[in-house]
Design a protein around this motif. Structure first.
Motif, short mmCIF file in Angstrom:
data_model
loop_
_atom_site.label_atom_id
_atom_site.label_comp_id
_atom_site.label_asym_id
_atom_site.label_seq_id
_atom_site.Cartn_x
_atom_site.Cartn_y
_atom_site.Cartn_z
N GLY A 7 0.78 -1.22 0.00
CA GLY A 7 0.00 0.00 0.00
C GLY A 7 0.81 1.28 0.00
N PHE A 8 0.14 2.36 -0.35
CA PHE A 8 0.69 3.71 -0.32
C PHE A 8 -0.33 4.59 0.37
CE2 PHE A 8 2.62 1.45 -3.72
CZ PHE A 8 3.95 1.83 -3.66
N LEU A 36 -4.52 -2.72 -9.09
CA LEU A 36 -4.60 -1.62 -8.15
C LEU A 36 -5.98 -1.52 -7.53
CD1 LEU A 36 -3.00 1.38 -7.55
CD2 LEU A 36 -5.23 1.98 -8.45
N VAL A 37 -5.99 -1.20 -6.23
CA VAL A 37 -7.23 -0.84 -5.53
C VAL A 37 -7.01 0.54 -4.96
CG1 VAL A 37 -8.78 -1.36 -3.61
CG2 VAL A 37 -7.76 -3.23 -4.91
N LYS A 38 -7.93 1.45 -5.26
CA LYS A 38 -7.85 2.81 -4.74
C LYS A 38 -9.06 3.07 -3.86
CE LYS A 38 -7.87 7.70 -6.04
NZ LYS A 38 -6.85 8.18 -5.15
N LEU A 100 -1.25 -3.14 -5.87
CA LEU A 100 -0.90 -1.90 -5.20
C LEU A 100 -2.19 -1.29 -4.67
CD1 LEU A 100 1.63 -0.42 -7.79
CD2 LEU A 100 2.09 -1.88 -5.80
N VAL A 101 -2.11 -0.74 -3.46
CA VAL A 101 -3.29 -0.21 -2.80
C VAL A 101 -3.03 1.24 -2.46
CG1 VAL A 101 -4.78 -0.39 -0.77
CG2 VAL A 101 -3.89 -2.47 -1.85
N GLU A 102 -3.90 2.12 -2.91
CA GLU A 102 -3.81 3.53 -2.54
C GLU A 102 -4.89 3.81 -1.50
OE1 GLU A 102 -4.21 8.06 -4.24
OE2 GLU A 102 -3.74 6.46 -5.67
#
Length: 168
Positions: A7-8, A36-38, A100-102
Protein backbone atom coordinates in the motif's frame (compact mmCIF):
# COMPACT_ATOMS: atom_id res chain seq x y z
CA UNK A 1 -5.45 -15.13 -2.05
CA UNK A 2 -1.67 -15.35 -2.21
CA UNK A 3 -1.15 -12.23 -4.26
CA UNK A 4 1.36 -9.82 -2.76
CA UNK A 5 -0.22 -6.58 -1.55
CA UNK A 6 1.59 -3.30 -0.93
CA UNK A 7 0.00 0.00 0.00
CA UNK A 8 0.69 3.71 -0.32
CA UNK A 9 -0.79 6.11 2.17
CA UNK A 10 -0.57 9.78 2.98
CA UNK A 11 -2.60 12.93 2.83
CA UNK A 12 -4.16 14.35 -0.30
CA UNK A 13 -1.64 16.24 -2.39
CA UNK A 14 1.35 14.20 -1.26
CA UNK A 15 1.75 12.50 -4.62
CA UNK A 16 0.45 8.97 -4.05
CA UNK A 17 -1.38 8.70 -7.35
CA UNK A 18 1.51 10.13 -9.36
CA UNK A 19 3.97 7.78 -7.67
CA UNK A 20 1.81 4.72 -8.30
CA UNK A 21 1.22 5.79 -11.90
CA UNK A 22 4.99 5.88 -12.39
CA UNK A 23 5.58 2.60 -10.50
CA UNK A 24 3.16 0.47 -12.48
CA UNK A 25 5.08 0.53 -15.80
CA UNK A 26 8.39 -0.16 -13.99
CA UNK A 27 6.94 -3.22 -12.26
CA UNK A 28 5.18 -4.35 -15.43
CA UNK A 29 8.45 -4.00 -17.39
CA UNK A 30 9.89 -6.63 -15.03
CA UNK A 31 7.15 -9.02 -16.15
CA UNK A 32 4.94 -8.52 -13.11
CA UNK A 33 1.17 -8.49 -13.46
CA UNK A 34 0.10 -5.43 -11.45
CA UNK A 35 -3.39 -4.50 -10.27
CA UNK A 36 -4.60 -1.62 -8.15
CA UNK A 37 -7.23 -0.84 -5.53
CA UNK A 38 -7.85 2.81 -4.74
CA UNK A 39 -9.88 3.91 -1.75
CA UNK A 40 -11.78 7.14 -1.81
CA UNK A 41 -13.51 8.94 1.02
CA UNK A 42 -15.66 10.78 -1.48
CA UNK A 43 -18.65 9.42 -3.29
CA UNK A 44 -17.81 8.54 -6.85
CA UNK A 45 -19.58 7.35 -9.93
CA UNK A 46 -18.03 5.92 -13.07
CA UNK A 47 -21.37 5.98 -14.81
CA UNK A 48 -23.04 8.85 -16.66
CA UNK A 49 -26.61 9.93 -15.94
CA UNK A 50 -28.96 8.87 -18.71
CA UNK A 51 -26.73 6.04 -20.04
CA UNK A 52 -28.21 2.53 -20.07
CA UNK A 53 -26.05 1.24 -17.22
CA UNK A 54 -26.95 4.27 -15.07
CA UNK A 55 -30.62 3.69 -15.80
CA UNK A 56 -30.32 0.01 -14.79
CA UNK A 57 -28.66 0.93 -11.49
CA UNK A 58 -31.26 3.61 -10.78
CA UNK A 59 -33.96 1.05 -11.54
CA UNK A 60 -32.60 -1.08 -8.69
CA UNK A 61 -30.08 -3.51 -10.19
CA UNK A 62 -27.58 -4.53 -7.50
CA UNK A 63 -24.82 -5.13 -10.06
CA UNK A 64 -24.34 -3.88 -13.58
CA UNK A 65 -21.54 -5.15 -15.78
CA UNK A 66 -20.36 -3.27 -18.84
CA UNK A 67 -18.47 -5.36 -21.37
CA UNK A 68 -16.70 -4.46 -24.57
CA UNK A 69 -13.83 -5.52 -26.76
CA UNK A 70 -11.22 -3.62 -24.72
CA UNK A 71 -12.45 -3.96 -21.10
CA UNK A 72 -15.22 -4.87 -18.75
CA UNK A 73 -16.30 -3.21 -15.52
CA UNK A 74 -18.56 -4.38 -12.74
CA UNK A 75 -20.44 -1.85 -10.65
CA UNK A 76 -21.92 -3.06 -7.38
CA UNK A 77 -24.40 -0.93 -5.46
CA UNK A 78 -23.89 -1.10 -1.72
CA UNK A 79 -27.32 0.38 -0.92
CA UNK A 80 -27.46 0.17 2.87
CA UNK A 81 -24.60 -2.31 3.21
CA UNK A 82 -21.38 -1.46 5.02
CA UNK A 83 -18.39 -0.33 3.00
CA UNK A 84 -16.46 -3.46 1.98
CA UNK A 85 -13.16 -4.23 3.65
CA UNK A 86 -9.99 -4.50 1.57
CA UNK A 87 -9.81 -8.30 1.91
CA UNK A 88 -13.27 -8.64 0.36
CA UNK A 89 -12.36 -6.31 -2.50
CA UNK A 90 -9.15 -8.26 -3.17
CA UNK A 91 -11.25 -11.41 -3.45
CA UNK A 92 -12.97 -9.94 -6.52
CA UNK A 93 -9.71 -9.31 -8.36
CA UNK A 94 -8.18 -11.54 -11.00
CA UNK A 95 -4.90 -13.33 -10.34
CA UNK A 96 -1.83 -11.10 -10.54
CA UNK A 97 1.63 -10.81 -8.99
CA UNK A 98 1.08 -7.68 -6.93
CA UNK A 99 -1.83 -5.48 -5.96
CA UNK A 100 -0.90 -1.90 -5.20
CA UNK A 101 -3.29 -0.21 -2.80
CA UNK A 102 -3.81 3.53 -2.54
CA UNK A 103 -5.40 4.61 0.72
CA UNK A 104 -6.78 2.16 3.28
CA UNK A 105 -4.21 3.59 5.69
CA UNK A 106 -5.62 1.78 8.74
CA UNK A 107 -5.68 -1.66 7.06
CA UNK A 108 -2.93 -3.99 8.22
CA UNK A 109 -0.93 -4.32 5.02
CA UNK A 110 2.64 -3.12 4.49
CA UNK A 111 2.59 0.40 3.15
CA UNK A 112 4.80 3.27 2.19
CA UNK A 113 3.99 6.68 3.55
CA UNK A 114 4.11 9.32 0.82
CA UNK A 115 4.91 12.61 2.52
CA UNK A 116 5.52 16.16 1.37
CA UNK A 117 6.25 18.62 4.19
CA UNK A 118 4.88 21.40 1.98
CA UNK A 119 1.33 20.06 2.46
CA UNK A 120 1.48 21.07 6.12
CA UNK A 121 0.17 17.75 7.39
CA UNK A 122 1.68 15.60 10.12
CA UNK A 123 3.27 12.32 9.17
CA UNK A 124 1.06 9.25 9.50
CA UNK A 125 3.60 6.58 10.46
CA UNK A 126 3.38 7.34 14.20
CA UNK A 127 -0.34 6.45 14.09
CA UNK A 128 -0.32 3.63 11.53
CA UNK A 129 2.23 0.93 12.49
CA UNK A 130 2.12 -0.87 9.13
CA UNK A 131 4.20 1.84 7.46
CA UNK A 132 7.43 0.11 6.39
CA UNK A 133 9.08 3.05 4.59
CA UNK A 134 8.64 6.74 3.86
CA UNK A 135 8.98 8.43 0.47
CA UNK A 136 9.43 12.18 0.60
CA UNK A 137 10.58 15.06 -1.56
CA UNK A 138 12.57 16.52 1.35
CA UNK A 139 15.25 15.44 3.79
CA UNK A 140 13.19 14.67 6.89
CA UNK A 141 13.74 12.86 10.16
CA UNK A 142 12.19 9.41 10.35
CA UNK A 143 12.72 6.65 12.91
CA UNK A 144 15.80 4.52 12.26
CA UNK A 145 13.69 1.43 11.42
CA UNK A 146 11.96 3.22 8.50
CA UNK A 147 13.88 3.60 5.25
CA UNK A 148 13.58 7.08 3.76
CA UNK A 149 13.33 7.08 -0.03
CA UNK A 150 13.46 9.98 -2.45
CA UNK A 151 9.93 10.44 -3.78
CA UNK A 152 11.40 11.48 -7.13
CA UNK A 153 13.53 8.32 -7.48
CA UNK A 154 10.80 5.99 -8.68
CA UNK A 155 13.18 3.19 -9.76
CA UNK A 156 14.58 3.06 -6.20
CA UNK A 157 11.04 2.90 -4.81
CA UNK A 158 10.15 0.11 -7.26
CA UNK A 159 13.26 -1.77 -6.14
CA UNK A 160 12.29 -1.35 -2.49
CA UNK A 161 8.77 -2.68 -3.12
CA UNK A 162 10.08 -5.68 -5.06
CA UNK A 163 12.66 -6.52 -2.39
CA UNK A 164 10.16 -6.05 0.44
CA UNK A 165 7.64 -8.35 -1.24
CA UNK A 166 10.36 -10.75 -2.37
CA UNK A 167 9.35 -10.46 -6.01
CA UNK A 168 12.67 -9.04 -7.25
Amino acid sequence: MHTKVFGFAGYSGAGKTTLIEQLIPLLAADGLRVSLVKHTHHGFDIDKPGKDSWRFRKAGAQEVMLAGAQRWALMHELSNQAEPVLADLLGHMSACDVVLVEGFRSVEIPKMEVYRPSTGHAMIHPVFPNVVAVASDAAIDVPAHLPLLDLNDVPAIAGFVKRFLDIA
